[in-house]
Scaffold this motif. Sequence first.
Motif, PDB file in Angstrom:
ATOM      1  N   ASP A 137     -19.046 -26.583  64.267  1.00 32.09           N
ATOM      2  CA  ASP A 137     -18.446 -25.571  65.139  1.00 32.09           C
ATOM      3  C   ASP A 137     -19.489 -24.582  65.641  1.00 32.09           C
ATOM      4  N   ILE A 138     -20.413 -24.203  64.770  1.00 28.68           N
ATOM      5  CA  ILE A 138     -21.484 -23.293  65.194  1.00 28.68           C
ATOM      6  C   ILE A 138     -22.334 -23.949  66.280  1.00 28.68           C
ATOM      7  N   LEU A 139     -22.622 -25.225  66.101  1.00 31.31           N
ATOM      8  CA  LEU A 139     -23.377 -25.955  67.121  1.00 31.31           C
ATOM      9  C   LEU A 139     -22.570 -26.062  68.414  1.00 31.31           C
ATOM     10  N   ARG A 140     -21.247 -26.241  68.289  1.00 33.41           N
ATOM     11  CA  ARG A 140     -20.375 -26.336  69.469  1.00 33.41           C
ATOM     12  C   ARG A 140     -20.362 -25.022  70.238  1.00 33.41           C
ATOM     13  N   VAL A 141     -20.275 -23.923  69.514  1.00 35.19           N
ATOM     14  CA  VAL A 141     -20.305 -22.607  70.162  1.00 35.19           C
ATOM     15  C   VAL A 141     -21.679 -22.382  70.799  1.00 35.19           C
ATOM     16  N   GLY A 142     -22.731 -22.766  70.070  1.00 35.23           N
ATOM     17  CA  GLY A 142     -24.076 -22.625  70.609  1.00 35.23           C
ATOM     18  C   GLY A 142     -24.266 -23.413  71.890  1.00 35.23           C
ATOM     19  N   GLN A 143     -23.719 -24.621  71.932  1.00 33.79           N
ATOM     20  CA  GLN A 143     -23.803 -25.467  73.129  1.00 33.79           C
ATOM     21  C   GLN A 143     -23.087 -24.802  74.298  1.00 33.79           C
ATOM     22  N   ALA A 144     -21.908 -24.262  74.021  1.00 32.16           N
ATOM     23  CA  ALA A 144     -21.117 -23.632  75.089  1.00 32.16           C
ATOM     24  C   ALA A 144     -21.810 -22.395  75.651  1.00 32.16           C
ATOM     25  N   LEU A 145     -22.619 -21.741  74.818  1.00 31.17           N
ATOM     26  CA  LEU A 145     -23.285 -20.509  75.228  1.00 31.17           C
ATOM     27  C   LEU A 145     -24.719 -20.739  75.698  1.00 31.17           C
ATOM     28  N   GLY A 146     -25.150 -22.000  75.707  1.00 35.45           N
ATOM     29  CA  GLY A 146     -26.526 -22.287  76.080  1.00 35.45           C
ATOM     30  C   GLY A 146     -27.528 -21.867  75.032  1.00 35.45           C
ATOM     31  N   ARG A 147     -27.071 -21.835  73.767  1.00 33.30           N
ATOM     32  CA  ARG A 147     -27.929 -21.420  72.644  1.00 33.30           C
ATOM     33  C   ARG A 147     -27.957 -22.495  71.556  1.00 33.30           C
ATOM     34  N   ARG A 148     -28.018 -23.742  71.959  1.00 32.92           N
ATOM     35  CA  ARG A 148     -27.954 -24.841  70.997  1.00 32.92           C
ATOM     36  C   ARG A 148     -29.090 -24.785  69.965  1.00 32.92           C
ATOM     37  N   GLU A 149     -30.304 -24.529  70.412  1.00 29.49           N
ATOM     38  CA  GLU A 149     -31.431 -24.489  69.480  1.00 29.49           C
ATOM     39  C   GLU A 149     -31.274 -23.355  68.477  1.00 29.49           C
ATOM     40  N   ARG A 150     -30.832 -22.211  68.953  1.00 23.38           N
ATOM     41  CA  ARG A 150     -30.587 -21.078  68.057  1.00 23.38           C
ATOM     42  C   ARG A 150     -29.517 -21.441  67.033  1.00 23.38           C
ATOM     43  N   ALA A 151     -28.475 -22.148  67.467  1.00 30.86           N
ATOM     44  CA  ALA A 151     -27.407 -22.566  66.563  1.00 30.86           C
ATOM     45  C   ALA A 151     -27.938 -23.519  65.494  1.00 30.86           C
ATOM     46  N   GLU A 152     -28.798 -24.446  65.888  1.00 32.21           N
ATOM     47  CA  GLU A 152     -29.371 -25.388  64.930  1.00 32.21           C
ATOM     48  C   GLU A 152     -30.202 -24.655  63.880  1.00 32.21           C
ATOM     49  N   THR A 153     -30.960 -23.657  64.324  1.00 29.98           N
ATOM     50  CA  THR A 153     -31.779 -22.868  63.398  1.00 29.98           C
ATOM     51  C   THR A 153     -30.896 -22.106  62.412  1.00 29.98           C
ATOM     52  N   LEU A 154     -29.800 -21.534  62.917  1.00 25.19           N
ATOM     53  CA  LEU A 154     -28.881 -20.807  62.046  1.00 25.19           C
ATOM     54  C   LEU A 154     -28.281 -21.717  60.987  1.00 25.19           C
ATOM     55  N   VAL A 155     -27.809 -22.875  61.411  1.00 26.15           N
ATOM     56  CA  VAL A 155     -27.177 -23.816  60.472  1.00 26.15           C
ATOM     57  C   VAL A 155     -28.158 -24.245  59.387  1.00 26.15           C
ATOM     58  N   GLN A 156     -29.381 -24.515  59.772  1.00 27.07           N
ATOM     59  CA  GLN A 156     -30.390 -24.911  58.786  1.00 27.07           C
ATOM     60  C   GLN A 156     -30.624 -23.795  57.774  1.00 27.07           C
ATOM     61  N   GLY A 157     -30.609 -22.558  58.247  1.00 26.55           N
ATOM     62  CA  GLY A 157     -30.780 -21.416  57.351  1.00 26.55           C
ATOM     63  C   GLY A 157     -29.615 -21.275  56.385  1.00 26.55           C
TER      64      GLY A 157
END
Length: 314
Positions: A140-160
């Motif tokens: 879901d975090i990746l999905r929100v990141g994709q919708a906001l144009g922040r996919r890479e930031r979302a991936e970094t957050l999830v890894q953390g």
Amino acid sequence: MRLVSLLASATEMIAELGCLDQMVGRSHECDYPPEVKTLPVVSTVQIDVDTDSAQIDAQIKQLAQASVAPQDAALKALSIYAIDVAQLQALRPDVIFTQTQCEVCAVSERDVTRAIEHLTGIQPRVVSLAPYRLSDVWEDILRVGQALGRRERAETLVQGYQRRLMHLSDATAHLGTKARVTVLEWLDPLMAAGNWTPELVAYAGGENVFGEIGQHSPWLSWDELQAADPDVLILSPCGFTLERTMVDLTLLRAHPLWQSLRAVKNGRVYAIDGNAYLNRSGPRLVESAELLGHVLWGERLGIEVNPGAWKRVE
């Protein structure tokens, strides 16, 4: 983009992704981070939540029964929430965030779809989250990141988040025998916590007794609770703050089997803010696991937690 979030956990994801300044509206439940409270509210709850657990449950069940049409016995939508269509029209959102996991817990995709049918001149995109287990929350975090144009930031957050949970698991691995834990998501009637909560208990170094990963939270009888007799009992009703949970503690104490429970006898009953932590399927689930670890292991764990998020029940 102009964003409206009708899900508290989605609001927290938007904030973590650095897009809070794009939010123009929120649900009545979106309260974190605190600055979102200044935004227009687009939804309301249609039951009396300022009463005890038993009365709230009775209202929900009454609505569920009323949603069944006698003429065809077809189940209609359970309408616990109302969306202010006029406010939504005025806000003119490009994207609306909602969920499909539970029609009782928050505004649902069905509610949003019906509201959009009444809008004119705009056709917002609907992004629906569907969290049942931790892996779904990360998606879901990746999905929100994709919708906001922040996919890479979302991936970094999830890894953390995943690294923090593994650190917690490693920290508890050698502390001793795992306690048998029951997390109560509702107090009257009793409901054990399912979905992602058993995973959080495991990361915290406990053995979950009731509720299965990825499955809706199960109802629980007092006889079942007494028979399992967990070492630790955690009270974290869905949507309740810590203070609100302590009010309903009287319902448990009044039951004749309460004093017979091992956790009660040994002083191992705790309350955790379910509204902010355990029940909110967003970034703070990592802190939720750490809170569970703290109540299970205390200072031995060596991880600092928010002292205002939990309390030992005397």
